[in-house]
Write a protein that holds these residues in place. Structure first.
Motif, PDB file in Angstrom:
ATOM      1  N   UNK A 182       0.830  -1.361  -0.114  1.00 43.24           N
ATOM      2  CA  UNK A 182       0.007  -0.012   0.033  1.00 43.24           C
ATOM      3  C   UNK A 182       0.556   1.155  -0.028  1.00 43.24           C
ATOM      4  N   UNK A 183       0.630   2.112  -0.854  1.00 44.42           N
ATOM      5  CA  UNK A 183       1.428   3.425  -0.986  1.00 44.42           C
ATOM      6  C   UNK A 183       0.891   4.226   0.142  1.00 44.42           C
ATOM      7  N   UNK A 184       2.068   4.990   0.621  1.00 45.73           N
ATOM      8  CA  UNK A 184       1.922   5.998   1.675  1.00 45.73           C
ATOM      9  C   UNK A 184       1.184   7.261   0.757  1.00 45.73           C
ATOM     10  N   UNK A 185       0.321   7.819   1.498  1.00 50.39           N
ATOM     11  CA  UNK A 185      -0.082   9.238   0.748  1.00 50.39           C
ATOM     12  C   UNK A 185       0.929  10.263   0.961  1.00 50.39           C
ATOM     13  N   UNK A 186       1.097  11.129  -0.234  1.00 51.57           N
ATOM     14  CA  UNK A 186       2.097  12.108  -0.347  1.00 51.57           C
ATOM     15  C   UNK A 186       0.925  13.302  -0.421  1.00 51.57           C
ATOM     16  N   UNK A 187       0.112  13.454  -0.303  1.00 49.48           N
ATOM     17  CA  UNK A 187      -0.671  14.381  -0.467  1.00 49.48           C
ATOM     18  C   UNK A 187      -1.246  15.407   1.068  1.00 49.48           C
ATOM     19  N   UNK A 188      -0.845  14.633   1.954  1.00 53.00           N
ATOM     20  CA  UNK A 188      -1.152  15.135   3.311  1.00 53.00           C
ATOM     21  C   UNK A 188      -0.151  15.932   3.682  1.00 53.00           C
ATOM     22  N   UNK A 189      -0.316  16.443   4.937  1.00 54.13           N
ATOM     23  CA  UNK A 189       0.721  17.504   5.550  1.00 54.13           C
ATOM     24  C   UNK A 189       2.020  17.209   5.777  1.00 54.13           C
ATOM     25  N   UNK A 190       2.228  15.889   6.060  1.00 56.10           N
ATOM     26  CA  UNK A 190       3.541  15.347   6.593  1.00 56.10           C
ATOM     27  C   UNK A 190       3.983  14.911   5.216  1.00 56.10           C
ATOM     28  N   UNK A 191       5.103  15.080   4.719  1.00 60.16           N
ATOM     29  CA  UNK A 191       5.648  15.132   3.302  1.00 60.16           C
ATOM     30  C   UNK A 191       6.653  13.891   3.520  1.00 60.16           C
ATOM     31  N   UNK A 192       6.285  12.617   3.129  1.00 64.98           N
ATOM     32  CA  UNK A 192       7.276  11.833   3.172  1.00 64.98           C
ATOM     33  C   UNK A 192       8.519  11.694   2.315  1.00 64.98           C
ATOM     34  N   UNK A 193       9.912  11.535   2.666  1.00 65.83           N
ATOM     35  CA  UNK A 193      10.948  11.481   2.002  1.00 65.83           C
ATOM     36  C   UNK A 193      11.447  10.269   1.906  1.00 65.83           C
ATOM     37  N   UNK A 194      11.682   9.413   2.772  1.00 66.31           N
ATOM     38  CA  UNK A 194      12.299   8.067   2.911  1.00 66.31           C
ATOM     39  C   UNK A 194      11.002   7.359   3.495  1.00 66.31           C
ATOM     40  N   UNK A 195      10.702   6.119   2.912  1.00 66.89           N
ATOM     41  CA  UNK A 195       9.403   5.385   3.204  1.00 66.89           C
ATOM     42  C   UNK A 195       9.625   3.998   3.475  1.00 66.89           C
ATOM     43  N   UNK A 196       8.995   3.133   4.340  1.00 66.65           N
ATOM     44  CA  UNK A 196       9.058   1.786   4.389  1.00 66.65           C
ATOM     45  C   UNK A 196       7.505   1.433   4.225  1.00 66.65           C
ATOM     46  N   UNK A 197       7.094   1.107   2.900  1.00 64.48           N
ATOM     47  CA  UNK A 197       5.843   0.786   2.444  1.00 64.48           C
ATOM     48  C   UNK A 197       5.363  -0.674   2.898  1.00 64.48           C
ATOM     49  N   UNK A 198       6.050  -1.588   3.392  1.00 63.87           N
ATOM     50  CA  UNK A 198       5.715  -2.811   3.527  1.00 63.87           C
ATOM     51  C   UNK A 198       5.834  -3.049   5.199  1.00 63.87           C
TER      52      UNK A 198
END
Length: 159
Positions: A1-17
Motif C-alpha cells: 500500500x502506497x503511503x499518501x504524499x498529499x497530506x501535511x506530512x511529506x514523506x521523503x524516505x518510506x517503508x511501505x511494507x
C-alpha cells in the motif's frame, strides 16, 4: 500500500511494507508504513524532520497515525535500552525494582538529564511491572534482533 504524499506530512524516505515486519502484529496490523519526511507542523521558513507511523483502517488513513520529531524517536530508543538493562537484573528485587529508589538512571542529554524511573504513581505498579517484565521476556528475541541490527548500523556510522 502506497503511503499518501498529499497530506501535511511529506514523506521523503518510506517503508511501505511495514505491515509485513511489525513485530508480533506482522500481517495483522493497521500500521501499514513508516516514513521520515517533512513534519506536518512546519511553519513557513522553518523545516523539521519527523518520523511517522501510517495507520490504515481498511477504508481510510487513520487519525491515529503518529508523527514524532526524530529526537523523540531516539529518546524513546534510549528509554527502551535503559529499561532493558534494568529489567535484565530486576530479578534481584522483590518487586522488580527498589521502592526506596525508583529512579533507574539519569541520562545526560544537552546539558540536562532525562530521568528514567519506575512509575510509583501507578497504584497497580507491582502487578503491572510483572506483566511488563513478562512481555519483555516474551518479545526478547524480536527486540534483540532489532537491537543487534541497530547496533550494527550505529557501528557502521562510527558510534
Amino acid at each position: 500500500m502506497k503511503i499518501p504524499t498529499n497530506l501535511k506530512h511529506k514523506p521523503v524516505v518510506v517503508v511501505e511494507n511495514y505491515e509485513q515486519v511489525d513485530g508480533r502484529l506482522a500481517q495483522n496490523t493497521d500500521a501499514k508504513g513508516l516514513s521520515l519526511g517533512l513534519a506536518q507542523w512546519n511553519d513557513r521558513g522553518k523545516v523539521d524532520i519527523s518520523a511517522k507511523v501510517w495507520r490504515y483502517t481498511g477504508e481510510k488513513w487513520s487519525r491515529q497515525s503518529e508523527e514524532l520529531p526524530l529526537h523523540r524517536v531516539l529518546d524513546l530508543s534510549i528509554l527502551i535500552c535503559r529499561s532493558l538493562v534494568h529489567f535484565s537484573e530486576a530479578y534481584r528485587y522483590e518487586h522488580l525494582y527498589d521502592p526506596q529508589e525508583p529512579v533507574i538512571d539519569r541520562v545526560g542529554l544537552q546539558g540536562n538529564a532525562m530521568t528514567v524511573a519506575i512509575s510509583t504513581d501507578n497504584d497497580r505498579i507491582n502487578e503491572d511491572i510483572k506483566l511488563f517484565n513478562q512481555a519483555l521476556s516474551d518479545d526478547g528475541e524480536m527486540i534483540g534482533e532489532r537491537l543487534r541490527t541497530l547496533s550494527r548500523m550505529l557501528k557502521e556510522m562510527g558510534y
